[in-house]
Design a protein around this motif. Structure first.
Motif, PDB file in Angstrom:
ATOM      1  N   GLN A  16       3.827   5.777  -5.579  1.00 15.98           N
ATOM      2  CA  GLN A  16       3.751   5.846  -7.037  1.00 15.98           C
ATOM      3  C   GLN A  16       2.641   6.798  -7.474  1.00 15.98           C
ATOM      4  O   GLN A  16       2.819   7.591  -8.399  1.00 15.98           O
ATOM      5  CB  GLN A  16       3.524   4.450  -7.634  1.00 15.98           C
ATOM      6  CG  GLN A  16       3.444   4.434  -9.136  1.00 15.98           C
ATOM      7  CD  GLN A  16       4.723   4.878  -9.824  1.00 15.98           C
ATOM      8  OE1 GLN A  16       5.816   4.672  -9.318  1.00 15.98           O
ATOM      9  NE2 GLN A  16       4.596   5.483 -10.990  1.00 15.98           N
ATOM     10  N   THR A  17       1.513   6.755  -6.804  1.00 16.05           N
ATOM     11  CA  THR A  17       0.418   7.667  -7.120  1.00 16.05           C
ATOM     12  C   THR A  17       0.826   9.116  -6.865  1.00 16.05           C
ATOM     13  O   THR A  17       0.539  10.003  -7.686  1.00 16.05           O
ATOM     14  CB  THR A  17      -0.828   7.309  -6.291  1.00 16.05           C
ATOM     15  OG1 THR A  17      -1.167   5.949  -6.533  1.00 16.05           O
ATOM     16  CG2 THR A  17      -1.998   8.195  -6.658  1.00 16.05           C
ATOM     17  N   VAL A  22       2.189   1.764  -3.520  1.00 15.41           N
ATOM     18  CA  VAL A  22       1.156   2.305  -4.418  1.00 15.41           C
ATOM     19  C   VAL A  22       0.909   3.784  -4.115  1.00 15.41           C
ATOM     20  O   VAL A  22       0.755   4.598  -5.035  1.00 15.41           O
ATOM     21  CB  VAL A  22      -0.146   1.483  -4.292  1.00 15.41           C
ATOM     22  CG1 VAL A  22      -1.294   2.156  -5.012  1.00 15.41           C
ATOM     23  CG2 VAL A  22       0.069   0.082  -4.828  1.00 15.41           C
ATOM     24  N   ARG A  23       0.894   4.155  -2.836  1.00 19.92           N
ATOM     25  CA  ARG A  23       0.712   5.573  -2.487  1.00 19.92           C
ATOM     26  C   ARG A  23       1.850   6.435  -3.009  1.00 19.92           C
ATOM     27  O   ARG A  23       1.619   7.523  -3.547  1.00 19.92           O
ATOM     28  CB  ARG A  23       0.581   5.732  -0.970  1.00 19.92           C
ATOM     29  CG  ARG A  23      -0.785   5.410  -0.446  1.00 19.92           C
ATOM     30  CD  ARG A  23      -0.980   5.929   0.971  1.00 19.92           C
ATOM     31  NE  ARG A  23       0.011   5.418   1.901  1.00 19.92           N
ATOM     32  CZ  ARG A  23      -0.148   4.356   2.669  1.00 19.92           C
ATOM     33  NH1 ARG A  23      -1.272   3.685   2.624  1.00 19.92           N
ATOM     34  NH2 ARG A  23       0.802   3.969   3.490  1.00 19.92           N
ATOM     35  N   GLU A  27       0.831  -1.208   0.000  1.00 17.85           N
ATOM     36  CA  GLU A  27       0.000   0.000   0.000  1.00 17.85           C
ATOM     37  C   GLU A  27       0.866   1.258   0.000  1.00 17.85           C
ATOM     38  O   GLU A  27       0.551   2.231  -0.690  1.00 17.85           O
ATOM     39  CB  GLU A  27      -0.919  -0.001   1.217  1.00 17.85           C
ATOM     40  CG  GLU A  27      -2.020  -1.021   1.130  1.00 17.85           C
ATOM     41  CD  GLU A  27      -2.815  -1.131   2.412  1.00 17.85           C
ATOM     42  OE1 GLU A  27      -2.569  -0.347   3.360  1.00 17.85           O
ATOM     43  OE2 GLU A  27      -3.689  -2.009   2.474  1.00 17.85           O
ATOM     44  N   MET A  48       3.117  10.254  -9.647  1.00 18.26           N
ATOM     45  CA  MET A  48       2.402  10.519 -10.891  1.00 18.26           C
ATOM     46  C   MET A  48       1.620  11.824 -10.808  1.00 18.26           C
ATOM     47  O   MET A  48       1.591  12.597 -11.781  1.00 18.26           O
ATOM     48  CB  MET A  48       1.489   9.337 -11.221  1.00 18.26           C
ATOM     49  CG  MET A  48       2.258   8.083 -11.573  1.00 18.26           C
ATOM     50  SD  MET A  48       1.259   6.599 -11.665  1.00 18.26           S
ATOM     51  CE  MET A  48       0.376   6.881 -13.178  1.00 18.26           C
ATOM     52  N   LEU A  49       0.992  12.103  -9.669  1.00 18.80           N
ATOM     53  CA  LEU A  49       0.280  13.371  -9.504  1.00 18.80           C
ATOM     54  C   LEU A  49       1.242  14.556  -9.537  1.00 18.80           C
ATOM     55  O   LEU A  49       0.958  15.574 -10.170  1.00 18.80           O
ATOM     56  CB  LEU A  49      -0.516  13.373  -8.203  1.00 18.80           C
ATOM     57  CG  LEU A  49      -1.792  12.544  -8.197  1.00 18.80           C
ATOM     58  CD1 LEU A  49      -2.372  12.489  -6.794  1.00 18.80           C
ATOM     59  CD2 LEU A  49      -2.796  13.112  -9.176  1.00 18.80           C
ATOM     60  N   SER A  56       6.102   8.899 -15.370  1.00 20.60           N
ATOM     61  CA  SER A  56       5.576   7.825 -14.525  1.00 20.60           C
ATOM     62  C   SER A  56       6.510   6.622 -14.516  1.00 20.60           C
ATOM     63  O   SER A  56       6.741   6.010 -13.468  1.00 20.60           O
ATOM     64  CB  SER A  56       4.196   7.392 -15.018  1.00 20.60           C
ATOM     65  OG  SER A  56       3.292   8.458 -14.929  1.00 20.60           O
TER      66      SER A  56
END
Length: 91
Positions: free
Chosen positions: A13-14, A10-11, A7, A17-18, A39
């Motif tokens: 990486q998100t 994923v946070r 988790e 990307m933002l 990305s």
């Protein structure tokens, strides 16, 4: 423990990307190929910085396939871009 690490991965990486979208917007350079490149760069850096030392969880082993798929997709984008800028007699 592994689920928490996944988790967190994923946070991060998100968030990358933002941040990439906002940076490209601020530079007035947002396009799909550039977003994919940013990305992918974030994914590669994140994979290397979060690599475990002793034991590799199952989800990290599957992550290799995602990285391979992303690199192939990026390679196809680069080939398409190069073919698009070449003179028509060469292709």
């Amino acid at each position: 423990m592994s689920s928490r690490q996944r988790e967190r991965f994923v946070r991060w990486q998100t968030a990358w990307m933002l941040a990439g979208v906002f940076a490209l917007l601020a530079l007035d350079a947002l396009s799909v190929p550039r977003f994919i490149a940013v990305s992918l760069l974030g994914l590669l850096v994140l994979v290397q910085f979060t690599a475990p030392i002793n034991v590799t969880p199952r989800w990290r082993q599957r992550l290799g396939w995602l990285v391979t798929l992303a690199l192939v997709g990026f390679g196809l984008l680069v080939v398409g871009y190069v073919v698009g800028i070449l003179p028509s007699g060469l292709v």
